[in-house]
Write a protein that holds these residues in place. Structure first.
Motif, PDB file in Angstrom:
ATOM      1  N   VAL A   9       0.842  -1.201   0.000  1.00  0.00           N
ATOM      2  CA  VAL A   9       0.000   0.000   0.000  1.00  0.00           C
ATOM      3  C   VAL A   9       0.875   1.248   0.000  1.00  0.00           C
ATOM      4  CG1 VAL A   9      -1.627   1.330   1.408  1.00  0.00           C
ATOM      5  CG2 VAL A   9      -2.024  -1.096   1.025  1.00  0.00           C
ATOM      6  N   GLY A  10       1.953   1.247   0.778  1.00  0.00           N
ATOM      7  CA  GLY A  10       2.868   2.380   0.778  1.00  0.00           C
ATOM      8  C   GLY A  10       3.486   2.613  -0.584  1.00  0.00           C
ATOM      9  N   TRP A  11       3.898   1.543  -1.244  1.00  0.00           N
ATOM     10  CA  TRP A  11       4.477   1.671  -2.582  1.00  0.00           C
ATOM     11  C   TRP A  11       3.427   2.196  -3.562  1.00  0.00           C
ATOM     12  CZ3 TRP A  11       2.958  -1.002  -7.004  1.00  0.00           C
ATOM     13  CH2 TRP A  11       3.743  -0.772  -8.132  1.00  0.00           C
ATOM     14  N   LEU A  12       2.224   1.708  -3.457  1.00  0.00           N
ATOM     15  CA  LEU A  12       1.156   2.075  -4.383  1.00  0.00           C
ATOM     16  C   LEU A  12       0.714   3.521  -4.193  1.00  0.00           C
ATOM     17  CD1 LEU A  12      -0.601   0.681  -6.553  1.00  0.00           C
ATOM     18  CD2 LEU A  12      -2.271   0.241  -4.760  1.00  0.00           C
ATOM     19  N   THR A  13       0.630   3.978  -2.969  1.00  0.00           N
ATOM     20  CA  THR A  13       0.045   5.292  -2.708  1.00  0.00           C
ATOM     21  C   THR A  13       1.059   6.402  -2.480  1.00  0.00           C
ATOM     22  OG1 THR A  13      -0.107   4.791  -0.345  1.00  0.00           O
ATOM     23  CG2 THR A  13      -2.031   4.298  -1.699  1.00  0.00           C
ATOM     24  N   LEU A  14       2.292   6.071  -2.155  1.00  0.00           N
ATOM     25  CA  LEU A  14       3.268   7.109  -1.821  1.00  0.00           C
ATOM     26  C   LEU A  14       4.408   7.226  -2.835  1.00  0.00           C
ATOM     27  CD1 LEU A  14       3.448   6.545   2.040  1.00  0.00           C
ATOM     28  CD2 LEU A  14       2.145   8.274   0.781  1.00  0.00           C
ATOM     29  N   ARG A  15       4.258   6.638  -3.982  1.00  0.00           N
ATOM     30  CA  ARG A  15       5.300   6.787  -5.002  1.00  0.00           C
ATOM     31  C   ARG A  15       4.988   8.021  -5.853  1.00  0.00           C
ATOM     32  NH1 ARG A  15       3.534   2.859  -9.795  1.00  0.00           N
ATOM     33  NH2 ARG A  15       1.344   2.873  -9.226  1.00  0.00           N
ATOM     34  N   PRO A  16       5.998   8.742  -6.263  1.00  0.00           N
ATOM     35  CA  PRO A  16       5.773   9.930  -7.099  1.00  0.00           C
ATOM     36  C   PRO A  16       5.216   9.524  -8.466  1.00  0.00           C
ATOM     37  CG  PRO A  16       8.018   9.880  -6.258  1.00  0.00           C
ATOM     38  CD  PRO A  16       7.395   8.572  -5.917  1.00  0.00           C
ATOM     39  N   LEU A  17       4.292  10.318  -8.950  1.00  0.00           N
ATOM     40  CA  LEU A  17       3.718  10.080 -10.273  1.00  0.00           C
ATOM     41  C   LEU A  17       4.151  11.195 -11.209  1.00  0.00           C
ATOM     42  CD1 LEU A  17       0.074   9.083  -9.279  1.00  0.00           C
ATOM     43  CD2 LEU A  17       1.972   7.576  -9.836  1.00  0.00           C
ATOM     44  N   ASP A  18       4.493  10.836 -12.422  1.00  0.00           N
ATOM     45  CA  ASP A  18       4.875  11.814 -13.438  1.00  0.00           C
ATOM     46  C   ASP A  18       3.632  12.115 -14.267  1.00  0.00           C
ATOM     47  OD1 ASP A  18       6.431  13.493 -14.957  1.00  0.00           O
ATOM     48  OD2 ASP A  18       7.128  11.891 -16.287  1.00  0.00           O
ATOM     49  N   VAL A  19       2.891  13.138 -13.846  1.00  0.00           N
ATOM     50  CA  VAL A  19       1.653  13.504 -14.516  1.00  0.00           C
ATOM     51  C   VAL A  19       1.741  14.951 -14.968  1.00  0.00           C
ATOM     52  CG1 VAL A  19       0.218  11.822 -13.306  1.00  0.00           C
ATOM     53  CG2 VAL A  19       0.572  14.063 -12.303  1.00  0.00           C
ATOM     54  N   PRO A  20       1.082  15.282 -16.084  1.00  0.00           N
ATOM     55  CA  PRO A  20       1.157  16.657 -16.570  1.00  0.00           C
ATOM     56  C   PRO A  20       0.391  17.650 -15.684  1.00  0.00           C
ATOM     57  CG  PRO A  20      -0.256  15.345 -18.000  1.00  0.00           C
ATOM     58  CD  PRO A  20       0.339  14.419 -16.995  1.00  0.00           C
ATOM     59  N   TRP A  21      -0.651  17.206 -15.001  1.00  0.00           N
ATOM     60  CA  TRP A  21      -1.416  18.091 -14.115  1.00  0.00           C
ATOM     61  C   TRP A  21      -1.985  17.271 -12.962  1.00  0.00           C
ATOM     62  CZ3 TRP A  21      -6.531  16.841 -13.520  1.00  0.00           C
ATOM     63  CH2 TRP A  21      -7.065  16.023 -14.492  1.00  0.00           C
ATOM     64  N   VAL A  22      -2.311  17.973 -11.897  1.00  0.00           N
ATOM     65  CA  VAL A  22      -2.827  17.327 -10.692  1.00  0.00           C
ATOM     66  C   VAL A  22      -4.098  18.057 -10.273  1.00  0.00           C
ATOM     67  CG1 VAL A  22      -2.339  16.776  -8.281  1.00  0.00           C
ATOM     68  CG2 VAL A  22      -0.519  16.674  -9.957  1.00  0.00           C
ATOM     69  N   THR A  23      -5.115  17.292  -9.887  1.00  0.00           N
ATOM     70  CA  THR A  23      -6.340  17.915  -9.399  1.00  0.00           C
ATOM     71  C   THR A  23      -6.097  18.519  -8.025  1.00  0.00           C
ATOM     72  OG1 THR A  23      -7.075  15.864  -8.364  1.00  0.00           O
ATOM     73  CG2 THR A  23      -7.797  16.254 -10.628  1.00  0.00           C
ATOM     74  N   ALA A  24      -6.987  19.386  -7.616  1.00  0.00           N
ATOM     75  CA  ALA A  24      -6.870  20.007  -6.294  1.00  0.00           C
ATOM     76  C   ALA A  24      -7.195  18.980  -5.213  1.00  0.00           C
ATOM     77  CB  ALA A  24      -7.825  21.192  -6.196  1.00  0.00           C
ATOM     78  N   ALA A  25      -6.687  19.233  -4.025  1.00  0.00           N
ATOM     79  CA  ALA A  25      -6.973  18.348  -2.898  1.00  0.00           C
ATOM     80  C   ALA A  25      -8.466  18.403  -2.577  1.00  0.00           C
ATOM     81  CB  ALA A  25      -6.158  18.775  -1.690  1.00  0.00           C
ATOM     82  N   ASN A  26      -9.029  17.266  -2.210  1.00  0.00           N
ATOM     83  CA  ASN A  26     -10.437  17.193  -1.841  1.00  0.00           C
ATOM     84  C   ASN A  26     -10.534  17.104  -0.326  1.00  0.00           C
ATOM     85  OD1 ASN A  26     -13.180  16.727  -1.565  1.00  0.00           O
ATOM     86  ND2 ASN A  26     -13.004  14.560  -2.060  1.00  0.00           N
ATOM     87  N   LEU A  27     -10.981  18.180   0.299  1.00  0.00           N
ATOM     88  CA  LEU A  27     -11.144  18.197   1.743  1.00  0.00           C
ATOM     89  C   LEU A  27     -12.614  18.242   2.148  1.00  0.00           C
ATOM     90  CD1 LEU A  27      -8.256  20.666   2.630  1.00  0.00           C
ATOM     91  CD2 LEU A  27      -8.230  18.173   2.618  1.00  0.00           C
ATOM     92  N   GLN A  28     -13.519  18.153   1.169  1.00  0.00           N
ATOM     93  CA  GLN A  28     -14.958  18.167   1.435  1.00  0.00           C
ATOM     94  C   GLN A  28     -15.479  16.727   1.359  1.00  0.00           C
ATOM     95  OE1 GLN A  28     -17.181  20.447  -1.345  1.00  0.00           O
ATOM     96  NE2 GLN A  28     -19.092  20.265  -0.199  1.00  0.00           N
ATOM     97  N   PRO A  29     -16.001  16.196   2.494  1.00  0.00           N
ATOM     98  CA  PRO A  29     -16.488  14.812   2.493  1.00  0.00           C
ATOM     99  C   PRO A  29     -17.573  14.569   1.439  1.00  0.00           C
ATOM    100  CG  PRO A  29     -16.357  15.655   4.728  1.00  0.00           C
ATOM    101  CD  PRO A  29     -16.108  16.817   3.814  1.00  0.00           C
ATOM    102  N   PHE A  30     -17.463  13.459   0.767  1.00  0.00           N
ATOM    103  CA  PHE A  30     -18.397  12.950  -0.241  1.00  0.00           C
ATOM    104  C   PHE A  30     -18.370  13.705  -1.575  1.00  0.00           C
ATOM    105  CE2 PHE A  30     -20.319  11.938   3.926  1.00  0.00           C
ATOM    106  CZ  PHE A  30     -20.138  10.571   3.884  1.00  0.00           C
TER     107      PHE A  30
END
Length: 190
Positions: free
Chosen positions: A30-51
């Motif tokens: 899970v750590g490898w899957l979720t905490l590895r850097p991704l080479d993406v052209p853009w990133v969405t904003a953080a979602n801090l609003q539930p649902f």
């Protein structure tokens, strides 16, 4: 799975060791899957609003929504079984076990989400934390009570070992000592 406790407890130790090893392996994955850097052209904003993320997933249609929500539910779901397995307790309140497991799953999910704040290409999503925690709870509810009941039934043949697990064998030879004596006329020091 049928575990019969031997007089030295080696089966319990092997069962717990297997749980700890599987738990560590899953957490590394899970750590490898979720905490590895991704080479993406853009990133969405953080979602801090539930649902909000779940509503956005549902807008993609039923198949894509089921895939995205299913991924969130399944990512940490094995913890619902592995955490109690690593604990190795047969005689525990089902509600206490569920509460401990869900709390640990929520804390692990929160640690992952907080860890993602410093990883390029990864974004914090509160809905991921909610789905991960629900997945842990569902896996625990579906597997652990049934497994514990089956293990306890299989252990009835070794009832002396079960009594030893409860700690009853240790206290049988000890007679009750009564209440602790108190001294009633001792005043409080100035």
């Amino acid at each position: 799975m049928h575990v019969r406790h031997s007089s030295d407890g080696s089966a319990v130790i092997r069962f717990r060791a297997a749980g700890v090893l599987l738990l560590l392996a899953h957490l590394l994955f899970v750590g490898w899957l979720t905490l590895r850097p991704l080479d993406v052209p853009w990133v969405t904003a953080a979602n801090l609003q539930p649902f909000a993320g779940i509503r956005a997933d549902l807008a993609f249609g039923p198949v894509e929504a089921a895939r995205r929500i299913g991924e969130g539910l399944l990512l940490l779901a094995p913890l619902g079984v592995l955490l109690p397995m690593a604990g190795g307790r047969l005689l525990v309140s089902p509600w206490a076990s569920l509460a401990r497991t869900v709390a640990a799953g929520a804390l692990i999910s929160m640690a992952i989400e907080l860890g993602q704040t410093g990883v390029p290409g990864q974004v914090v999503d509160v809905d991921s934390m909610l789905l991960n925690t629900v997945g842990v709870a569902l896996a625990h509810l579906l597997v652990v009570p049934v497994s514990r009941a089956r293990l306890r039934r299989g252990n009835r043949a070794g009832a002396g070992d079960l009594a030893r697990l409860r700690g009853e064998a240790r206290f049988r030879s000890e007679a009750p000592q009564g209440s602790t004596p108190t001294i009633s006329r001792v005043g409080i020091a100035p």
